[in-house]
Design a protein around this motif. Sequence first.
Motif: not given
Length: 269
Positions: A30, A117, A119, A246, A259
């Motif tokens: 993240g 991760g 985002s 996120h 994130t």
Amino acid sequence: MYDADDELLTRTHAIRTYAPEDFEGMRRAGRLVAEALDMIAAEVKPGITTGRIDDLIRQFTYDHGGLPACLGYKGYTRTTCTSINHVVCHGIPGDKVLKDGDIVNIDHTVVVDGWHGDSSRMYAVGQINPRARKLIDVTYESLRIGLEQVKPGNTFGDIGYAIQKYVEGQRMSVVRDFCGHGIGRIFHDSPNVLHYGRRGEGAELKPGMFFTVEPMVNLGKPAVKILSDGWTAVTRDKSLSAQCEHSVGVTEDGVEIFTASPAGLFRPN
Ligand code: MF3
Ligand code: CO
Ligand code: CO
């Protein structure tokens, strides 16, 4: 984000919960995706191409020990998705030049030591008009309000309900055709995280669940269509669309955002 219909066929297994030590893996993935999205903020200006943005993010990711998860995913040939103005999601980076007044979502997913991760953020190109600003503000606020519902004992329906109620109260609409998803060692896992719904419906949130929340909000109607490239989703009525995303984990008493921006650049200025 992911096509909801496609996933109803394939994403039917139970929702995984991860161990406390797995949070550290998600933190590292993240953080890297957030740092990449921080890095690009200064570059998103009139005159840059979306292809150049994509190249910079790919290089940054490799330089910092990550792998781009979207590159090669289901035949996708780029690192990021760059979705401008009425593009809802999955805009393909290329020769397109950003111009003053555009709004663009940059969506990036990295893999670090097997952890994903994922985002996305909005970026304002030069000076944007008040309607575009309002759309971005509502989109970010809808994510914040959705994440407020993330705690053990609440349900996925509580998240979707909160987002939908807020967005529609602002006389904007929530896209139905794409949703958030479980994440972790798998990029797109169970469950589908809908950005609309009813209170108390859907699975119960439990500590150790990892998923994304990534509402897409339109100024006009929610309907989308996919362009002939097979990826680019646009609003049917050509109204402006915005998104932010996120990756999060459910803790014993709430939510951890994996994130979050180390530089405080999640929202555009
Ligand atoms: N990052 C997107 C998501 O939020 C997925 C994009 S898949 C791609 O789930 F192949 F289009 F890159
Ligand atoms: Co996602
Ligand atoms: Co994403």
